[in-house]
Write a protein that holds these residues in place. Sequence first.
Motif, PDB file in Angstrom:
ATOM      1  N   TYR A 154       0.833  -1.192   0.000  1.00  0.00           N
ATOM      2  CA  TYR A 154       0.000   0.000   0.000  1.00  0.00           C
ATOM      3  C   TYR A 154       0.873   1.249   0.000  1.00  0.00           C
ATOM      4  CZ  TYR A 154      -4.043  -2.907   1.054  1.00  0.00           C
ATOM      5  OH  TYR A 154      -5.040  -3.843   0.994  1.00  0.00           O
ATOM      6  N   GLU A 155       0.443   2.187  -0.827  1.00  0.00           N
ATOM      7  CA  GLU A 155       1.117   3.472  -0.919  1.00  0.00           C
ATOM      8  C   GLU A 155       0.063   4.560  -0.699  1.00  0.00           C
ATOM      9  OE1 GLU A 155       2.534   4.167  -4.825  1.00  0.00           O
ATOM     10  OE2 GLU A 155       3.433   6.103  -4.343  1.00  0.00           O
ATOM     11  N   TYR A 201      -0.699   8.959  -0.446  1.00  0.00           N
ATOM     12  CA  TYR A 201      -0.337  10.379  -0.432  1.00  0.00           C
ATOM     13  C   TYR A 201      -0.846  10.853   0.922  1.00  0.00           C
ATOM     14  CZ  TYR A 201      -0.456  15.341  -1.890  1.00  0.00           C
ATOM     15  OH  TYR A 201      -0.282  16.698  -2.003  1.00  0.00           O
ATOM     16  N   HIS A 243      -5.582   2.278   8.614  1.00  0.00           N
ATOM     17  CA  HIS A 243      -5.243   1.770   7.297  1.00  0.00           C
ATOM     18  C   HIS A 243      -3.747   1.552   7.235  1.00  0.00           C
ATOM     19  CE1 HIS A 243      -5.160   1.014   3.028  1.00  0.00           C
ATOM     20  NE2 HIS A 243      -6.473   1.185   2.965  1.00  0.00           N
ATOM     21  N   SER A 275      -5.504  -5.054   6.539  1.00  0.00           N
ATOM     22  CA  SER A 275      -4.921  -3.802   6.064  1.00  0.00           C
ATOM     23  C   SER A 275      -5.823  -2.598   6.326  1.00  0.00           C
ATOM     24  CB  SER A 275      -4.645  -3.885   4.559  1.00  0.00           C
ATOM     25  OG  SER A 275      -5.848  -4.120   3.850  1.00  0.00           O
ATOM     26  N   PHE A 276      -7.023  -2.833   6.753  1.00  0.00           N
ATOM     27  CA  PHE A 276      -7.975  -1.742   6.941  1.00  0.00           C
ATOM     28  C   PHE A 276      -8.972  -2.154   8.015  1.00  0.00           C
ATOM     29  CE2 PHE A 276     -10.971   1.469   6.391  1.00  0.00           C
ATOM     30  CZ  PHE A 276     -12.188   1.019   5.873  1.00  0.00           C
ATOM     31  N   LEU A 288     -14.200   5.870   0.603  1.00  0.00           N
ATOM     32  CA  LEU A 288     -12.765   5.577   0.709  1.00  0.00           C
ATOM     33  C   LEU A 288     -12.237   5.063  -0.620  1.00  0.00           C
ATOM     34  CD1 LEU A 288     -10.223   4.921   2.675  1.00  0.00           C
ATOM     35  CD2 LEU A 288     -11.162   2.620   2.691  1.00  0.00           C
ATOM     36  N   LYS A 289     -12.995   4.141  -1.215  1.00  0.00           N
ATOM     37  CA  LYS A 289     -12.532   3.509  -2.446  1.00  0.00           C
ATOM     38  C   LYS A 289     -12.632   4.438  -3.650  1.00  0.00           C
ATOM     39  CE  LYS A 289     -13.286  -1.295  -1.162  1.00  0.00           C
ATOM     40  NZ  LYS A 289     -11.925  -1.727  -1.523  1.00  0.00           N
ATOM     41  N   LYS A 290     -13.290   5.549  -3.487  1.00  0.00           N
ATOM     42  CA  LYS A 290     -13.435   6.486  -4.610  1.00  0.00           C
ATOM     43  C   LYS A 290     -12.488   7.678  -4.494  1.00  0.00           C
ATOM     44  CE  LYS A 290     -16.976   9.477  -6.658  1.00  0.00           C
ATOM     45  NZ  LYS A 290     -16.608  10.766  -6.059  1.00  0.00           N
ATOM     46  N   VAL A 320     -10.063   8.476  -1.562  1.00  0.00           N
ATOM     47  CA  VAL A 320      -8.893   8.573  -0.678  1.00  0.00           C
ATOM     48  C   VAL A 320      -7.649   8.115  -1.436  1.00  0.00           C
ATOM     49  CG1 VAL A 320      -7.824   7.712   1.428  1.00  0.00           C
ATOM     50  CG2 VAL A 320     -10.254   8.288   1.413  1.00  0.00           C
ATOM     51  N   PRO A 321      -6.601   8.966  -1.478  1.00  0.00           N
ATOM     52  CA  PRO A 321      -5.409   8.641  -2.264  1.00  0.00           C
ATOM     53  C   PRO A 321      -4.528   7.592  -1.597  1.00  0.00           C
ATOM     54  CG  PRO A 321      -5.114  10.748  -1.199  1.00  0.00           C
ATOM     55  CD  PRO A 321      -6.521  10.334  -0.909  1.00  0.00           C
ATOM     56  N   ILE A 322      -4.989   6.364  -1.684  1.00  0.00           N
ATOM     57  CA  ILE A 322      -4.240   5.190  -1.258  1.00  0.00           C
ATOM     58  C   ILE A 322      -4.306   4.207  -2.421  1.00  0.00           C
ATOM     59  CG2 ILE A 322      -4.115   3.238   0.339  1.00  0.00           C
ATOM     60  CD1 ILE A 322      -5.377   4.998   2.476  1.00  0.00           C
ATOM     61  N   TRP A 323      -3.158   3.588  -2.729  1.00  0.00           N
ATOM     62  CA  TRP A 323      -3.105   2.630  -3.822  1.00  0.00           C
ATOM     63  C   TRP A 323      -2.510   1.326  -3.329  1.00  0.00           C
ATOM     64  CZ3 TRP A 323      -1.850   7.686  -3.911  1.00  0.00           C
ATOM     65  CH2 TRP A 323      -2.515   8.499  -4.845  1.00  0.00           C
ATOM     66  N   LYS A 324      -2.950   0.228  -3.934  1.00  0.00           N
ATOM     67  CA  LYS A 324      -2.368  -1.067  -3.594  1.00  0.00           C
ATOM     68  C   LYS A 324      -1.722  -1.664  -4.831  1.00  0.00           C
ATOM     69  CE  LYS A 324      -6.587  -3.706  -4.444  1.00  0.00           C
ATOM     70  NZ  LYS A 324      -7.701  -4.494  -3.853  1.00  0.00           N
ATOM     71  N   PHE A 383       1.977   9.020  -7.768  1.00  0.00           N
ATOM     72  CA  PHE A 383       1.802   7.878  -6.881  1.00  0.00           C
ATOM     73  C   PHE A 383       1.284   6.690  -7.685  1.00  0.00           C
ATOM     74  CE2 PHE A 383       2.343  10.294  -3.022  1.00  0.00           C
ATOM     75  CZ  PHE A 383       1.954  11.568  -3.386  1.00  0.00           C
ATOM     76  N   VAL A 395      -8.060   5.179  -7.325  1.00  0.00           N
ATOM     77  CA  VAL A 395      -7.421   4.796  -6.076  1.00  0.00           C
ATOM     78  C   VAL A 395      -7.874   3.383  -5.701  1.00  0.00           C
ATOM     79  CG1 VAL A 395      -7.152   7.166  -5.290  1.00  0.00           C
ATOM     80  CG2 VAL A 395      -9.229   5.894  -4.716  1.00  0.00           C
ATOM     81  N   SER A 396      -7.170   2.763  -4.778  1.00  0.00           N
ATOM     82  CA  SER A 396      -7.475   1.358  -4.468  1.00  0.00           C
ATOM     83  C   SER A 396      -7.233   1.009  -3.008  1.00  0.00           C
ATOM     84  CB  SER A 396      -6.662   0.431  -5.381  1.00  0.00           C
ATOM     85  OG  SER A 396      -5.295   0.767  -5.376  1.00  0.00           O
TER      86      SER A 396
END
Lengths: 136, 86
Positions: free
Chosen positions: A56-57, A59, A87, A98-99, A122-124, A126-130, B13, B83-84
């Motif tokens: 997970y990455e 911003y 998270h 992970s969440f 969150l899935k739409k 929030v700037p988190i990527w897997k 990112f 995002v994911s």
Amino acid sequence: MSVQVTILDGALPPPPPSPSPSETGASYPDGCGAWVRFEGIVRRIENERPIEALEYEAYEPMAQKTITRIAEELVRKHGLIAMTVLHSRGRVAVGECSFRLDVLSGHRKEALAAMDEFIDRLKKDVPIWKRAVWST
Amino acid sequence: MYPCTMTVKVLLFGPYAAALGARECMVRLGGDHSCAGVLAGLASERPELGRLLPGARLAINGEFAAADRPVTAGDELALIGLVSGG
């Protein structure tokens, strides 16, 4: 209103046995009639291929701010007592968490509705990527 | 009235960083110093991003920004696509 948001390294540690205690020392805040918890677990299969883990990455400044804003909006909208979000960042192995989302409210309906809405947002937004770590 | 040219840094990112092999890139803006101008600049100067750009959003200082929002010196820009998390 109580909102707590934490992004931390790796898999989430096991959760506490109950949400934040009340001032009286009881396991649940005054007025709480429902505690709903969701945990997102890393599955073994991703896009029909086996994986070892997800990386997970985030911003982070924006992720922290956005998650907090979403949670605060939903606490107000649904009249919740509290919402806690954890998270992961970094590597989380298959089978690990992970969440985690905890929602406390007076009754179950608003807790379940808020939980569903939070995860959708969150899935739409929030700037988190897997990224999948594929099995060799 | 915008100055003729402006160069901005865009944080990258996830799939964008992977596509460019970098965590940030510089984009030179011509007459359009809006978010739309930044995205157009990325499309033009970074063809590696190609198919990843449709639907992408730009964040300015940690907030999603509308296409017509002006970009000014000192803004922190980030390219946010699908995002994911969760």
